[in-house]
Design a protein around this motif. Structure first.
Motif, short mmCIF file in Angstrom:
data_model
loop_
_atom_site.label_atom_id
_atom_site.label_comp_id
_atom_site.label_asym_id
_atom_site.label_seq_id
_atom_site.Cartn_x
_atom_site.Cartn_y
_atom_site.Cartn_z
N THR A 189 -1.34 -33.56 13.26
CA THR A 189 -2.28 -33.68 14.24
C THR A 189 -1.80 -33.81 15.85
O THR A 189 -0.82 -34.29 15.83
CB THR A 189 -3.20 -35.10 13.88
OG1 THR A 189 -3.67 -34.74 12.63
CG2 THR A 189 -4.39 -35.32 14.95
N THR A 207 -6.34 -30.60 13.96
CA THR A 207 -5.72 -31.07 12.91
C THR A 207 -5.53 -30.19 11.72
O THR A 207 -6.34 -29.31 11.75
CB THR A 207 -6.46 -32.42 12.09
OG1 THR A 207 -6.36 -33.42 13.04
CG2 THR A 207 -5.47 -32.78 10.92
N SER A 254 -6.69 -26.59 4.86
CA SER A 254 -7.64 -27.50 5.71
C SER A 254 -7.34 -27.48 7.09
O SER A 254 -6.11 -27.63 7.53
CB SER A 254 -7.88 -28.74 5.00
OG SER A 254 -6.59 -29.43 5.30
N SER A 266 -9.39 -28.84 10.86
CA SER A 266 -10.55 -29.50 11.69
C SER A 266 -10.19 -29.80 13.21
O SER A 266 -9.06 -29.83 13.52
CB SER A 266 -11.01 -30.80 11.07
OG SER A 266 -9.75 -31.92 11.11
N GLU A 325 -12.00 -31.99 16.94
CA GLU A 325 -12.89 -32.76 17.40
C GLU A 325 -12.77 -32.59 19.02
O GLU A 325 -11.65 -32.68 19.52
CB GLU A 325 -12.65 -34.21 17.18
CG GLU A 325 -12.96 -34.53 15.65
CD GLU A 325 -12.68 -35.98 15.26
OE1 GLU A 325 -11.86 -36.55 16.01
OE2 GLU A 325 -13.53 -36.51 14.49
N ASN A 383 -17.55 -30.79 16.76
CA ASN A 383 -16.83 -30.97 15.58
C ASN A 383 -16.85 -29.59 14.84
O ASN A 383 -18.05 -29.23 14.35
CB ASN A 383 -17.20 -32.30 14.82
CG ASN A 383 -17.13 -33.30 15.64
OD1 ASN A 383 -16.25 -33.53 16.39
ND2 ASN A 383 -18.03 -34.42 15.36
N TRP A 410 -14.77 -27.94 11.13
CA TRP A 410 -13.83 -28.20 9.98
C TRP A 410 -13.86 -27.04 8.97
O TRP A 410 -14.88 -26.30 9.10
CB TRP A 410 -14.28 -29.47 9.16
CG TRP A 410 -15.47 -29.59 8.49
CD1 TRP A 410 -16.75 -29.76 8.98
CD2 TRP A 410 -15.86 -28.80 7.23
NE1 TRP A 410 -18.04 -29.33 8.04
CE2 TRP A 410 -17.44 -28.89 6.94
CE3 TRP A 410 -14.95 -28.21 6.17
CZ2 TRP A 410 -17.83 -28.54 5.84
CZ3 TRP A 410 -15.87 -27.98 4.89
CH2 TRP A 410 -17.23 -28.02 4.90
N CYS A 411 -12.98 -26.69 8.16
CA CYS A 411 -12.83 -25.89 7.12
C CYS A 411 -12.00 -26.38 5.98
O CYS A 411 -10.94 -27.29 6.15
CB CYS A 411 -12.16 -24.50 7.52
SG CYS A 411 -10.52 -24.31 8.05
N SER A 412 -12.28 -26.03 4.61
CA SER A 412 -11.64 -26.31 3.64
C SER A 412 -11.70 -25.08 2.71
O SER A 412 -12.62 -24.68 2.28
CB SER A 412 -11.92 -27.50 2.94
OG SER A 412 -11.30 -27.86 1.66
N GLY A 442 -16.63 -24.00 5.69
CA GLY A 442 -16.34 -24.56 6.81
C GLY A 442 -17.93 -25.02 7.46
O GLY A 442 -18.90 -24.57 6.87
N ALA A 484 -11.00 -23.64 13.72
CA ALA A 484 -9.91 -24.09 12.76
C ALA A 484 -9.86 -22.84 11.61
O ALA A 484 -10.69 -21.89 11.36
CB ALA A 484 -10.81 -25.19 11.98
N CYS A 491 -8.12 -22.01 8.11
CA CYS A 491 -7.48 -22.44 6.71
C CYS A 491 -6.69 -21.46 5.92
O CYS A 491 -7.44 -20.36 5.61
CB CYS A 491 -8.83 -23.04 5.63
SG CYS A 491 -9.56 -24.66 6.36
#
Length: 299
Positions: free
Chosen positions: A69, A89, A94, A96, A98, A181, A183-185, A189, A256, A258
């Motif tokens: 991070t 991060t 994964s 993300s 912010e 915000n 994110w992905c996984s 995402g 992001a 992944c």
């Protein structure tokens, strides 16, 4: 000293429909992506390419799958964009981002010197019928941003009262977002966008239906929630992509990626039935040979 940009923006009398006239929103579900080389999971908050380049800031990368991070409270000094805080991060498949208080084109219209004749015309607006007065076509000066040459007719106004309000009480930014915000996984995402204002007017984001758009305009084109898979299996999602001046400047906010980390080398397997180890036998000591002797006789 960093600027605290979170807070109220000066309102104008612009309607949401008028504001929509200077920006195009589109939702891209499968943006093209290439590059066959394997890449690690990564994330960044802000980047820009064009007349005002900005490196990926802050940027996090996880080449070994460990969670990393990084944060930044300000961007490299530039006239284009500022943020209050950003955190990126990246980890094992994964990532993300912010972002808080993003401002694009800070104080852009406050730099415009209103011609005296227009000021006079604005101060003498009739109480009724002013909406019918034709808009003057006045060239706007260069405000230090990668935008084409604009005139008053390129601004999101419908009539002279709107123009007077916009120029005499200018908003604090071309575009402002209070939070973003992403994110992905794996290969999925999502994006969460807070309040977004364009020239001081709150803009309601379009539906998440693929291909949703608003009318095109000269100032900016914005893509929301761009997603794409790469040829190496990685997945990238970007919250907002802002195109200024018809390609003169591209700003990416909250991106992001992944991707599984590179596989570790496999250990060499041992044979199923290993041969018994050869144990060397130490050489035996020689057998001693008896020696015959004669003892003297004493009496």
């Amino acid at each position: 000293m960093r600027r605290q940009l979170r807070g109220r923006l000066t309102p104008t009398v612009l309607t949401a429909a008028a504001v929509a006239g200077v920006v195009t929103f589109s939702l891209v579900a499968s943006a093209p992506a290439g590059n066959a080389a394997a890449r690690p999971s990564s994330a960044y908050a802000v980047s820009a390419e064009g007349q005002v380049p900005i490196p990926k800031t802050p940027y996090a990368e996880s080449p070994d799958g460990k969670r990393r991070t990084t944060s930044a409270l300000e961007l490299p000094q530039n006239p284009l964009i500022s943020v209050r805080a950003g955190t990126a991060t990246a980890g094992n498949d994964s990532a993300s981002v912010e972002l808080f208080d993003v401002v694009v084109g800070p104080d852009i219209l406050s730099q415009v010197k209103v011609p005296p004749e227009l000021k006079q015309q604005c101060s003498n607006l009739p109480k009724t019928g002013a909406e019918e007065v034709p808009l003057p076509d006045l060239a706007l000066p260069d405000v230090g941003l990668p935008l084409p040459q604009l005139s008053t007719k390129d601004l999101p106004v419908k009539n002279l009262p709107d123009l007077c309000n916009l120029l005499l009480t200018p908003p604090k930014a071309l575009l402002a977002i209070d939070s973003l915000n992403v994110w992905c996984s794996g290969d999925q995402g999502g994006v969460d966008i807070g309040t977004l204002t364009l020239l001081g007017q709150t803009v309601k984001l379009p539906s998440t239906k693929q291909g949703a758009t608003l009318p095109a305009a000269p100032l900016a084109t914005i893509k929301v929630n761009s997603q794409g898979k790469h040829s190496d299996g990685a997945f990238t999602i970007t919250g907002l992509s802002i195109d200024l001046g018809g390609g003169a400047e591209t700003i990416n906010l909250a991106s992001a990626t992944c991707a599984k980390p590179a596989a570790k080398p496999k250990p060499v397997p041992e044979p199923a039935n290993p041969a018994p180890a050869q144990v060397e036998t130490p050489p035996s000591a020689p057998v001693p040979t008896p020696v015959k002797t004669h003892h003297p006789v004493t009496g």
